[in-house]
Design a protein around this motif. Structure first.
Motif, PDB file in Angstrom:
ATOM      1  N   ILE A 148      95.545  68.877  96.805  1.00 32.38           N
ATOM      2  CA  ILE A 148      94.643  68.450  97.513  1.00 32.38           C
ATOM      3  C   ILE A 148      92.988  69.457  98.092  1.00 32.38           C
ATOM      4  O   ILE A 148      91.956  68.688  98.566  1.00 32.38           O
ATOM      5  CB  ILE A 148      95.178  67.928  99.087  1.00 32.38           C
ATOM      6  N   SER A 149      93.267  70.745  97.969  1.00 30.72           N
ATOM      7  CA  SER A 149      92.568  70.984  98.704  1.00 30.72           C
ATOM      8  C   SER A 149      91.812  72.371  97.199  1.00 30.72           C
ATOM      9  O   SER A 149      91.166  72.818  97.158  1.00 30.72           O
ATOM     10  CB  SER A 149      92.808  72.862  99.873  1.00 30.72           C
TER      11      SER A 149
ATOM     12  N   LYS B  39      96.876  65.604 107.760  1.00 30.00           N
ATOM     13  CA  LYS B  39      97.348  64.707 106.384  1.00 30.00           C
ATOM     14  C   LYS B  39      99.346  65.398 106.444  1.00 30.00           C
ATOM     15  O   LYS B  39      99.777  65.516 106.124  1.00 30.00           O
ATOM     16  CB  LYS B  39      97.233  64.021 105.866  1.00 30.00           C
ATOM     17  N   LEU B  40      98.349  66.001 105.316  1.00 25.24           N
ATOM     18  CA  LEU B  40      99.647  66.906 104.963  1.00 25.24           C
ATOM     19  C   LEU B  40     100.776  67.598 105.561  1.00 25.24           C
ATOM     20  O   LEU B  40     101.415  67.345 105.520  1.00 25.24           O
ATOM     21  CB  LEU B  40      99.680  67.609 103.744  1.00 25.24           C
TER      22      LEU B  40
ATOM     23  N   TYR C 286      88.235  69.852 103.723  1.00 25.54           N
ATOM     24  CA  TYR C 286      89.226  69.429 103.830  1.00 25.54           C
ATOM     25  C   TYR C 286      90.180  69.397 104.862  1.00 25.54           C
ATOM     26  O   TYR C 286      92.272  69.198 104.074  1.00 25.54           O
ATOM     27  CB  TYR C 286      90.500  70.719 102.731  1.00 25.54           C
TER      28      TYR C 286
ATOM     29  N   GLY D  95      90.961  67.506 106.662  1.00 18.94           N
ATOM     30  CA  GLY D  95      91.444  65.687 106.668  1.00 18.94           C
ATOM     31  C   GLY D  95      92.800  65.952 105.675  1.00 18.94           C
ATOM     32  O   GLY D  95      93.801  65.864 106.849  1.00 18.94           O
ATOM     33  N   PRO D  96      92.593  65.812 104.799  1.00 16.57           N
ATOM     34  CA  PRO D  96      93.868  65.837 104.026  1.00 16.57           C
ATOM     35  C   PRO D  96      94.667  66.854 103.897  1.00 16.57           C
ATOM     36  O   PRO D  96      96.203  67.138 103.899  1.00 16.57           O
ATOM     37  CB  PRO D  96      93.288  66.278 102.348  1.00 16.57           C
TER      38      PRO D  96
ATOM     39  N   LYS E  22     101.642  71.012  96.285  1.00 19.35           N
ATOM     40  CA  LYS E  22     100.799  69.651  96.846  1.00 19.35           C
ATOM     41  C   LYS E  22      99.345  70.253  98.167  1.00 19.35           C
ATOM     42  O   LYS E  22      98.242  69.905  97.769  1.00 19.35           O
ATOM     43  CB  LYS E  22     101.311  69.513  98.313  1.00 19.35           C
TER      44      LYS E  22
END
Ligand code: GDP
Ligand code: MG
Length: 597
Positions: A463-464, A421-422, A415, A417-418, A459
């Protein structure tokens, strides 16, 4: 007075849900401090129980006859597990000589494991690592052992294994507390110096302060002084905390106890303050005292304006037992008269909101939370602003500073990457990236607190897929290019919907706000224009088309009870509505910013 060599003061630190409360209960059972009962004993507020979070820390004394045949006094000081209460954690830790570091055998080391551990190390505590939940089929004690060895550099043999569920290993934990935690030190004959690490409100007895004596002795009836507030009291009652309060005539160095001195308001008792004698005061207060300052603010308004005085009375009552809640009268063009409340963080805010609802039956509208900003004007003056609508005229502002946090996130490598980005989207900056073990990584970011209070947790969780733990500490105020974004309904600015946002994101943010509000505000019998503006410039617009509202028409005649139910439902929905100009706005809309995609 107890023999100082037989006293052990310790706490349990753990990431949330790793089993701290359950293990504490087992220790109390094993030492026969409590009878075996259903459920957990330490969290006594309803709300705490439901959320499974120990909001206020407590202390409890156990007597334990160890394998060496001696009886020891064990004081277990419970620490709150949430970052909003991290100052309370640090004071509880300061009252101990040792800590059980509990790590879930199925989860491994998580963000709060690390931040609590650092705090314990800072206070020179003896750390006893305990791998908990070893009864679970998915337990991975070997892997978790590796992580702990990496983290604290201990030997494998020093790590205990236990199950709060089955009770396995609990005796070893007690033996380790006796054998590995050092006894307190200090001078019984020196002037009194006692650290207040917690306080509770009791409607009959007033505020009860919990303390640990670093030096000296306290007797019932002594005249005492609280060092940082300078207030003087009589020690009407002192004693130790078992399942009940047990009054004593005298307590000595190293002991943990309580004092009742007729204090009615929580704000007089400051966690971290030092108790000393009026007649023979200590020279210095115990180090590390800090005024807790609220960092998150929101408007709280009664739905029915005639409830204003009731709301004030309710907030005053809440403040009696929660010194970290602040409030000031505030008025809003849109919402009328209400209060600007200050909270330690988002969880604290939710708790207060729920308590207003449950304990005081108050129907309130809460506005979007924001952080406190430091505004510097061109004349060199500075001002702390707790509400975007209180921002001075932009032409007068030299610059604005906002609080930044240092965040720790532990997650699986999948996770990175995301999450990266967050955090970058939230104006974050990566400072450190470290591998914890195997497939897991620890990330450190600097992030504006203002971005976190909005919708960060949700969030991060989504995402995770729940595999990220998060913790933070306030770092510093830093200059930011912030602008005020206003929302207008049918041309009227709605002050309660104003936000401060970074200039670069402002236009896109305004557009998303308008779209979201369009979803959240029900259609009415006329068109409603929603606009976003920066100063005089409109940056986005949406329109809610008019409708003739007739919900019962959907019911194809006939069924009267169903019709009535619908009407009831509609009435209920109305309750949390606020009339702004001619537009009815639901509570949800005031929190629209929390729900932006
Ligand atoms: P805390 O947030 O650290 O205080 O954690 P709790 O003590 O509230 O425990 C969190 C959850 O884990 C609860 O549902 C407990 O019943 C469960 N739990 C705690 N210890 C154990 C254990 O040793 N084994 C198992 N199987 N479950 C446990
Ligand atoms: Mg707990």
């Amino acid at each position: 007075m107890e023999n100082i060599n037989k006293i052990r003061n310790f706490c349990i630190i753990a990431h949330i849900d790793h089993g701290k409360s359950t293990l504490a209960d087992r220790l109390l059972e094993k030492t026969q401090t409590i009878k075996i009962t259903e459920g957990q004993m330490l969290d006594d507020m309803d709300l705490e129980r439901e959320r499974g979070i120990t909001i206020k820390s407590h202390a409890i004394q156990m007597e334990y006859k160890a394998n060496d045949g001696q009886t020891y006094i064990l004081n277990l000081i419970d620490t709150p597990g949430h970052v909003d209460f991290s100052y309370e954690v640090s004071r509880s830790i300061a009252a101990c000589e040792g800590a059980l570091l509990v790590v879930d055998a199925t989860q491994g080391v998580q963000a709060q494991t690390i931040s609590n551990l650092y705090m314990a190390i800072e206070h020179d505590l003896e750390i006893i690592p305990v791998i908990n939940k070893i009864d679970m089929p998915s337990a991975m004690p070997e892997e978790v052992e590796d992580e702990i060895v990496d983290l604290i550099g201990c030997k494998r043999e020093e790590i205990l294994r236990a199950s709060g569920k089955t009770g396995e290993g609990v005796e070893d934990v007690l033996e380790a507390v006796v054998n590995r935690v050092p006894h307190p030190e200090g001078d019984n004959k020196a002037p009194l110096q006692a650290l207040i690490f917690d306080s509770v409100f009791n409607s009959f007895r007033g505020i009860i302060a919990y303390f640990k004596i670093e030096n000296g002795t306290i007797r019932k009836g002594d005249k005492v002084k609280f060092f940082n507030t300078g207030m003087e009291y009589d020690a009407d009652e002192i004693g130790v905390l078992k399942m009940d309060m047990i009054a004593r005539n005298e307590l000595g160095t190293g002991e943990v106890g309580y004092i009742i001195s007729g204090i009615k308001n929580a704000t007089e008792v400051k966690v971290g303050d030092t108790i000393t004698h009026v007649a023979r005061p200590c020279e210095k207060a115990i180090a590390g005292f800090q005024e807790v300052k609220p960092m998150v603010f929101a408007g709280v308004y009664p739905i029915d304006p005639s409830d204003y005085e009731n709301l004030r009375a309710s907030l005053e009552k809440l403040q009696l037992n929660d010194a970290s809640l602040t409030f000031m009268p505030e008025s809003s063009v849109a919402l009328g008269f209400g209060f600007r409340c200050g909270f330690l963080g988002l969880l604290h805010m939710e708790i207060i909101q729920e308590r207003l609802d449950r304990e005081f039956n108050m129907d309130v509208i809460t506005t979007v939370p924001n952080v406190s900003y430091m505004v510097y004007d061109k004349q060199g003056g500075e001002k702390e602003v707790h509400n975007p609508s209180g921002l001075p005229d932009p032409t007068m502002i030299d610059h604005i500073e906002e609080p930044y946090i240092r965040a720790t996130i532990i997650t699986s490598c999948d996770y990175i990457g995301p999450i990266m980005k967050l955090c970058l989207d939230k104006r974050g900056e990566l400072i450190k990236q470290e591998y914890v073990s195997g497939n897991r990584v620890e990330l450190h970011f600097m992030l504006p607190l203002g971005e976190i209070v909005i919708d960060f947790y949700d969030k991060l969780k989504s995402i995770s897929k729940g595999y990220a733990s998060f913790d933070y500490h306030i770092d510093s105020f830093r200059p930011s290019d912030l602008v005020k974004l206003d929302i207008l309904l049918n041309g009227e600015p709605v002050d309660a919907l104003s936000t401060l946002t970074h200039r670069e994101n402002a236009v896109a943010f305004g557009r998303r706000m308008c779209e979201k509000l369009k979803d959240l505000i029900p259609r009415q019998q006329f068109d409603i224009a929603i606009q976003a503006a920066i100063g005089a410039k409109i940056v986005a617009r949406e329109t809610i088309k008019q409708v003739r509202k007739d919900v019962t028409a959907k019911c194809y005649g006939g069924d009267v009870s169903r019709k009535r139910k619908l009407l009831e439902k509609q009435k209920k929905g109305k309750k949390r509505m606020k009339q702004i100009g001619n537009v009815e706005v639901p509570q949800k809309a005031f929190l629209a910013v929390l729900k932006l995609d």
